[in-house]
Design an enzyme around this catalytic site. Structure first.
Site, PDB file in Angstrom:
ATOM      1  N   GLU A   1     -12.209  -7.945  -1.755  1.00 33.20           N
ATOM      2  CA  GLU A   1     -11.765  -7.732  -0.495  1.00 33.20           C
ATOM      3  C   GLU A   1     -12.252  -8.236   0.136  1.00 33.20           C
ATOM      4  OE1 GLU A   1      -8.961  -3.523  -0.864  1.00 33.20           O
ATOM      5  OE2 GLU A   1     -10.786  -3.408  -0.603  1.00 33.20           O
TER       6      GLU A   1
ATOM      7  N   ASN B   1       0.968  -0.895   0.121  1.00 31.88           N
ATOM      8  CA  ASN B   1       0.002  -0.305  -0.003  1.00 31.88           C
ATOM      9  C   ASN B   1       0.966   0.695  -0.341  1.00 31.88           C
ATOM     10  OD1 ASN B   1      -3.127  -0.960   0.480  1.00 31.88           O
ATOM     11  ND2 ASN B   1      -1.269  -2.180   1.952  1.00 31.88           N
TER      12      ASN B   1
END
Ligand code: C2E
Ligand code: CA
Ligand code: CA
Length: 672
Positions: free
Chosen positions: A210, A91
């Site tokens: 997700e 990320n």
């Protein structure tokens, strides 16, 4: 939770930050495809802290790069990963993407531990793209040049997702957890997920779901054609030391998500009967907000969805077996080259075409197209899969936005206000050229702290103080200062600003305007003067006078004589509704109600009340006979702006005689 920089630095030194790894799983086969790296903080005192609670503070203190370095260094160093085909997704915070040299730093870290960059996926969220799309685009290109993959994280939570998908070279689309978690129960979520998967496929992207928590969700996603799943169902995030266990568990046991009929009744409809399955797939295909079709090598329609037939204005069945040239002759010349290239094996995304004006004169449409070669198992090209998005309305919005921007700019030029922007250090980063017409100072000279040179020396410190307070507390700024006009005289200006806050609640900048208030200021001064004059005039009158303001129905002024009579019981600022409660006025043997009090009658109903005898009992029990009258005050335009009440103390006859006598004596004496 609040974390200070010293605490964060300490945590770095003591190695409290570390990565955990969450499996990404190929839904169709159940095979492990890679891991997403997630940061963790094991705080000395507070224990485990979630990233959402600490990352904002790390960003705030400017240490986000250091966090990434720490996390990536340990992630890349995990030996089980280096010697495997598994991917690593990391990320990157919005600020980092827009900051400098991100790709170089990542490359350097990966090179150090020998982790191949083509197995690295950089995840970015949409908020990263909103602030500076151009910068985001160049950063994304640099990342791609390193052969890293790019994923759009939390897809569906931002607001102009399609535009971003189009603007940046993404490889992967991560469907936000919120859609996945509700898809089993809500048809809407299911439709959204289906459409996003369709969209991703149409654009040739890998789709990742997700937050997959249940078997049911995993099965649905598989049916919808989603490529990868991530979530507790497939595996919790684990520390590096447990990676090899997870990897070998996947090798030993194949966790295919679609083993036969599903239990639970909410989704049994997607059952195993092939015909039904096909119908359902067709429904999903049809429900996608994107036109989809499959063309064979001769550019004939093999299949298409309902959306495309709507877009082409031709019935679904009238497409099948026909060539593109036959069905949409006017558009065909524009798209033919792309179809041919795709038939040669090239995948083409993001082609924008303007559909020719329809005969009915309606608005012309803008289409966004992508072409993917479709191959058989042997790799031979069978045809082309096409995805078509109607982006007319977003084009229209863009155009409207541009127009309103122009309009705004024009307004700003006409506006007597001078806009400015301060950064978090209180320095001017932007100012309107109109500042020059007020001060003779150019914008360049005004930037930073330069503008302070135009201020009257006495006003600099109070102005700076106002800025400091606003930066610290987030309160708006409202200050007045004098600036030197090009002619040399000082003019009053008023500057107002309102702070903008960053994700952690700290002020990141202040937007504001300055306006000339010299004339207003002069008017206020005049008003104050006339107020003083009025006061003087009223003081000299031997009659009690009380002025009330119609705007808020309160007492505006009480002259000394009225003050003497009421001994402070009626005072400026007092609400008209208040005083009758404290003081007792009697007339004709009755206590006066608030609304019958002379001044109230004037203020409430605009009445003129002639002199009337009222007995007043003050709070000390003193009794007094008064003659009270009241009349309204009107402005030139006839609006009621106030009321004037006059009070005279009536003197009992014997007192009056005594008074007259003594006055006469005085007069006689003065005569002599
Ligand atoms: P994200 O990128 O969306 O990461 C996925 C989050 O979903 C993770 O939360 C993960 O633990 C959680 N999750 C995974 N599977 C499930 C599930 O089945 N159900 C539910 N309810 N949640 C699941 P986590 O680890 O708390 O991370 C939160 C966010 O913090 C991440 O969201 C990411 O935006 C950010 N983050 C994490 N590590 C880093 C980092 O190293 N750098 C930066 N800049 N941001 C990070
Ligand atoms: Ca992520
Ligand atoms: Ca995410």
């Amino acid at each position: 939770m609040v974390f200070h920089e010293t605490d964060i630095l300490r945590a770095f030194d003591e190695g409290e930050f570390f990565p955990v790894f969450q499996p990404l799983v190929e839904l169709r086969t159940g095979q492990l495809s890679g891991f997403e790296v997630l940061a963790r903080w094991n705080h000395k005192i507070f224990g485990a802290i979630a990233p959402e609670d600490f990352i904002p503070w790390i960003e705030e203190s400017g240490l986000i790069d250091r966090l990434s370095r720490t996390i990536l260094e340990s992630a890349f160093a995990a030996p089980v990963l280096i010697d495997s085909p598994l991917t690593l997704a990391v990320n990157i915070s919005p600020r980092q993407l827009l900051g400098e040299k991100l790709p170089e730093r990542i490359a350097a870290l990966a090179a150090k531990s020998g982790f191949p960059l083509d197995r690295l996926i950089i995840e970015i969220t949409e908020s990263a793209l909103l602030d500076d799309l151009a910068r985001a685009q160049s950063a994304a290109r640099e990342v791609k040049e390193l052969r890293c993959k790019l994923a759009l994280d939390d897809f569906g939570t931002g607001y102009s997702s399609l535009r971003h998908l189009h603007a940046l070279p993404f490889d992967e689309l991560k469907i936000d957890r919120s859609f996945v978690s509700s898809m089993a129960a809500q048809r809407e979520s299911r439709k959204i997920v289906a459409s996003v998967v369709g969209l991703g496929q149409g654009l040739g992207l890998t789709t990742v779901a997700e937050g997959v928590e249940t078997q049911e969700q995993a099965s649905m996603l598989t049916w919808l054609g989603c490529d990868l799943g991530q979530g507790w169902f497939h595996g919790y995030p684990v520390p590096a030391s447990e990676l090899h266990c997870v990897i070998s568990a996947f090798q030993n046991e194949s966790r295919v998500a679609v083993p036969g009929p599903m239990d639970g009744d909410s989704f049994v409809s997607l059952d195993v009967l092939p015909a039904q399955r096909l119908a359902q797939l067709q429904a999903i295909y049809d429900g996608a907000p994107v036109g989809l079709c499959m063309l064979d090598r001769n550019m004939r329609y093999v299949s298409l969805n309902r959306r495309l037939s709507q877009m082409n204005g031709v019935a679904l069945s009238a497409h099948l077996g026909k060539t593109v040239a036959e069905v949409i002759p006017r558009i065909f010349p524009m798209v033919e080259p792309y179809i041919r290239r795709a038939l040669q094996g090239e995948s083409i995304t993001g082609v924008e075409v303007q559909k020719p004006h329809a005969a009915d004169g309606s608005e012309s449409q803008t289409l966004l197209l992508s072409y993917q070669p479709a191959r058989d198992e042997a790799g031979e090209i069978l045809g082309v899969s096409v995805a078509i998005m109607d982006v007319t309305s977003s084009k229209r919005t863009e155009r409207a936005l541009r127009e309103s921007e122009n309009h705004y700019r024009h307004m700003m030029q006409l506006n007597p206000h001078v806009p400015w922007v301060l950064d978090s250090n209180g320095e001017v980063t932007e100012a309107s050229p109109r500042w020059e017409s007020f001060t003779g100072q150019t914008v360049e000279e005004a930037l930073g702290n330069g503008w302070l040179k135009a201020l009257h020396p006495d006003d600099v410190e109070p102005t700076l103080e106002a800025i400091r307070i606003s930066l610290k507390t987030g309160q708006p700024i409202d200050v007045e200062y004098r600036v030197r006009r090009p002619g040399g005289e000082w003019n009053w200006m008023r500057s107002r600003g309102s702070p903008r806050f960053g994700p952690t609640g700290r002020v990141v900048c202040i937007y504001g305007v300055v306006e000339g208030v010299h004339e207003q200021k002069q008017m206020t001064e005049e008003l104050q003067n006339s107020h003083a004059e009025l006061r003087t005039a009223l003081s000299a009158v031997p009659v009690g006078m009380v002025l009330a303001d119609a705007q808020d129905c309160s007492i505006y002024m009480v002259n000394p004589e009225a003050d003497r009579i009421f001994r402070g019981a009626i005072y400026p600022g007092q609400k008209l509704t208040d005083y009758s409660k404290m003081n007792f006025f009697w007339a004709d043997g009755h206590m006066l109600q608030a609304e019958d009090f002379p001044l109230s009658r004037t203020m409430l109903r605009g009445e003129t009340v002639d002199a009337r005898h009222v007995r007043y009992n003050d709070s000390d029990g003193m009794q007094m006979d008064l003659e009270i009258s009241s009349k309204p005050i009107y402005a030139d335009d006839g609006a009621l702006i106030g009321g004037l009440m006059m009070i005279r103390e009536l003197i009992a006859p014997d007192q009056a005689m005594a008074f007259v006598r003594s006055a006469r004596a005085d007069a006689l004496q003065g005569h002599r």
